[in-house]
Design an enzyme around this catalytic site. Structure first.
Site: not given
Ligand code: NAP
Length: 681
Positions: A255, A294
């Site tokens: 997602e 999102c």
């Molecule tokens: P993110 O930086 O991509 O991180 C998402 C998750 O992935 C976090 O728990 C992060 O942990 C983890 N992660 C990052 N690198 C990783 C790795 N190498 N191995 C395992 N896990 C890893 O996104 P975010 O900044 O938290 O969220 C914002 C984004 O999410 C926005 O772009 C938004 O559009 C999107 N979003 C989408 C939805 C949907 O349902 N489609 C819903 C909500 C948000 P850490 O925080 O510890 O790095």
């Protein structure tokens, strides 16, 4: 405060210093987070060896009851969650989306389980399919829980809903989970997780938590495991191609971010109710969670001549939004999750301005509490892009904050073209009261959208809005949105299960599936089945009734009783020219007559007729034909009884009506409510 992880049935606090996380409002340190030293291989093993078997010994209904109890337990502690959630930048309204929304998803899945799932450990899908001429070889899909662990990786913006919406369908399916919240807001997830554990409702191993990095977790996953990811497209794409996930064909549900749009129909004029609804929805989506959703509306697609009116009205609405400390009741929008996040969004706005002009934005807004510089505050920012078909930025760049761009269109085809340039979105909305316009825009956009709200004056009061994912409907979109799907009622549960197609003869298939299959062996005990309690009825137990010859008097009497004088039953001449070539009995007479053949009339354990399903009339029955019915126990589903309530179960009976030649004239299933001896299963 150092956040702990929960693994192998106990809390684990990392030894070394971790990442410092600050609150969103004042920028003060709130938590330290690290998973250094966590035994990730042990976590996976514990989930598979302890959590899975512990969950899978329960039925769907029992797991649903657990979810309901956990949701009730969390509901009582909402105020504590709200208070901490303010630190993430969430207002009371935002808390409703994240905290109440998350708990509501547990309640919703608990209800769905009771309504739509059997009280057993596996799930039958569709009806048996005949694979042979004589009916001795059939097939059917059966779903069983995956025997692995679900790793849930969540984004920072929904620390509670994100965890609970993924847990609900997975736990109902019988699959244990490892939850990995995003670092920035993990302190709120940890609190809710802790309260969930303290309830003591979930069995050992059902859930574990990683606060901090996932270390080498993904290296330990195997074929039966799965990963669900929510976050940015860039992280998602990186994790999706993890060599171990590919090597073991591990499902990865993604997602990701999407450039969602809302379309104003060209039939809508300023002053119309829909115009107001459109502007309100855009303003709401820009400010709820400070635009960190999102599903938020990023692209505001408006008929060319109406952009000015839309911008002016939006400007007025947004100017009224009070920014500040979200724990203050009058504050309408809190900060972004951190100062760093604000800087990132500002950077995106700078890039968006390559093809758009800024019509609203700037930071000289008075705050009602909170700190501009150390907190994550950002004022609502509106842009206008005059050439949406040649510009790329509004369709490519996600500014994950209170930011949207107005894009003008000429004609519906162009509106659709602009919407599609998002290359796949989670949610879209069409605001119009014109049916044809709604239809054209819906079909124009459907293939690139996971969900589309059509908003107008008729549904506005009850509509859940553009941005709310609902447990009953799928959440997920194609292309840029990640091509994943979550929720969607039963569909969400099935995602955690393996579908296996079993092919066999009707008797074997019936025995394996626990449901009688037509053509399978039956037993005909002497005691009438309506005289037996729920527990005493066996699947495949059957009654072949006496016969009854249908007379003209039957047909006339039934016509008089029901008022159904359809020509095929009562008009000799009309019936001769009909497809039957003669007068025939009413189909509903046959159903009634069959009931007369098989019921046991005196009071007994059968309490009520509960319904009738899948009725098919196959051969016509004319005057002088003789019918006979066979009633067979097809399946049984014990109902959960409340204390003091009479325990019952629903028995589904297969009914087959045949004529004097043995040909089947009608087939259906009836449902009866039958008394149980005991409250247990
Ligand atoms: P993110 O930086 O991509 O991180 C998402 C998750 O992935 C976090 O728990 C992060 O942990 C983890 N992660 C990052 N690198 C990783 C790795 N190498 N191995 C395992 N896990 C890893 O996104 P975010 O900044 O938290 O969220 C914002 C984004 O999410 C926005 O772009 C938004 O559009 C999107 N979003 C989408 C939805 C949907 O349902 N489609 C819903 C909500 C948000 P850490 O925080 O510890 O790095």
């Amino acid at each position: 405060m150092k956040l702990a992880s929960y693994t192998n049935g106990e809390w684990f606090t990392a030894r070394g210093a971790g990442i410092q996380v600050s609150d969103a409002v004042y920028g003060e340190p709130i938590a330290e987070i690290s998973s250094d030293g966590l035994d990730f291989a042990g976590m996976v093993r514990f989930a598979r060896e302890v959590g899975g078997p512990n969950l899978q010994k329960y039925t769907f209904h029992e797991r649903g009851a657990m979810l309901r109890a956990v949701a009730a337990h969390l509901s009582e502690r909402k105020e504590e969650f709200y208070q901490l959630s303010h630190k993430t930048g969430a207002t009371r309204r935002d808390n409703f989306v994240d905290i109440d929304g998350g708990i509501g998803t547990f309640f919703s899945y608990a209800s769905l389980t009771r309504r739509e799932l059997p009280n057993q450990q596996f799930l039958l899908e569709d009806d048996p399919v005949s694979l042979s001429r004589a009916g001795t070889f059939l097939g059917r899909h059966i779903l069983v829980p995956r025997e692995g662990v679900a790793v849930h990786i969540n984004a920072f913006n929904f620390p509670v809903w994100g965890m609970l919406e993924k847990l609900a369908p997975g736990l109902i399916a019988g699959v244990p989970a490892i939850v990995k919240p995003a670092t920035q807001t993990a302190y709120l997830t940890e609190l809710v997780f802790r309260r969930m554990l303290e309830s003591g409702i979930l069995p050992q191993g059902a859930v574990q938590l990683i606060c901090g990095s996932t270390g080498d977790l993904l290296e330990h996953l195997l074929e039966q495991d799965l990963v669900t990811f929510t976050g940015s497209a860039s992280t998602g794409r990186k994790l999706k191609v993890h060599p171990n996930l590919i090597a073991h064909s591990i499902p990865f549900n993604m997602e990701a971010d999407s450039l969602n749009c809302s379309l104003l129909g060209q039939s809508v004029e300023p002053g119309d109710e829909e115009f107001d609804l459109f502007v309100s929805e855009v303003a709401l989506e820009m400010t709820v969670k400070a635009g960190q959703k999102c599903t938020a509306i990023r692209r505001v697609i408006v008929p060319e001549g109406k952009t000015e009116a839309v911008i002016n009205t939006l400007r007025e609405r947004l100017a009224k939004v009070v920014l500040g400390d979200p724990s203050q009741p009058e504050v309408g929008m809190g900060p972004l999750v951190s100062r760093a996040q604000r800087e990132e969004v500002r950077g995106k706005v700078t890039q968006l301005r390559h093809s758009s002009e800024l019509v609203l934005g700037g930071e000289n807004v008075q705050l009602k509490g909170g700190e501009w510089e150390s907190g994550g505050f950002m004022a609502p920012t509106l842009l206008y892009c005059p050439n949406p078909l040649s510009a790329s930025e509004p369709h490519d760049l996600e500014a994950f904050g209170p930011v949207a761009t107005v894009l003008p269109y000429k004609g519906l085809d162009q509106a659709i073209q602009i919407a599609k340039r998002g290359r796949g979105s989670l949610a879209g909305s069409i605001v119009t009261h014109d049916l044809q316009e709604a239809r054209t825009l819906f079909f124009g956009c459907a293939s690139t959208h996971g969900r589309i709200l059509i908003l107008n004056r008729d549904n506005a009061k009850e509509s859940t809005g553009h941005g709310s994912p609902l447990p009953q409907l799928i959440h997920g979109g194609p292309g840029r949105a990640g091509a994943g799907q979550e929720l969607g009622g039963l569909r969400g549960i099935k995602h955690f299960m393996q579908r296996s197609a079993v092919q066999a003869d009707p008797t074997t298939l019936g025995f394996i599936s626990g449901e009688y299959v037509r053509g399978g062996q039956v037993k005909e005990p002497a005691l009438h089945p309506f005289r037996k309690h729920f527990e005493d009825l066996e699947i495949g137990e059957s009654l072949l009734t006496h016969r009854r010859t249908v007379t003209e008097a039957d047909i006339v009497n039934f016509a008089n009783l029901s008022g159904d004088y359809f020509y095929a039953h009562v008009d000799e001449i009309g019936a001769k020219d009909s497809i039957f070539g003669k007068r025939v009995a009413h189909g509903y007479f046959l159903v009634s007559a069959a009931a007369g053949l098989f019921v046991w009339p005196t009071p007994g354990p059968v309490l009520a007729n509960y319904g009738l399903e899948n009725l098919r009339f196959i051969e016509p029955v004319g005057i002088g034909d003789t019918i006979q019915a066979r009633l067979t126990v097809k399946s049984k589903n014990a109902k959960d009884s409340k204390p003091g309530e009479r325990p019952t179960g629903v028995v589904a009976w297969d009914v087959e009506i045949t004529n004097q030649e043995g040909a089947v004239v009608a087939l259906y299933t009836i449902l009866t409510l039958v008394e149980r001896h005991h409250p247990g299963r």
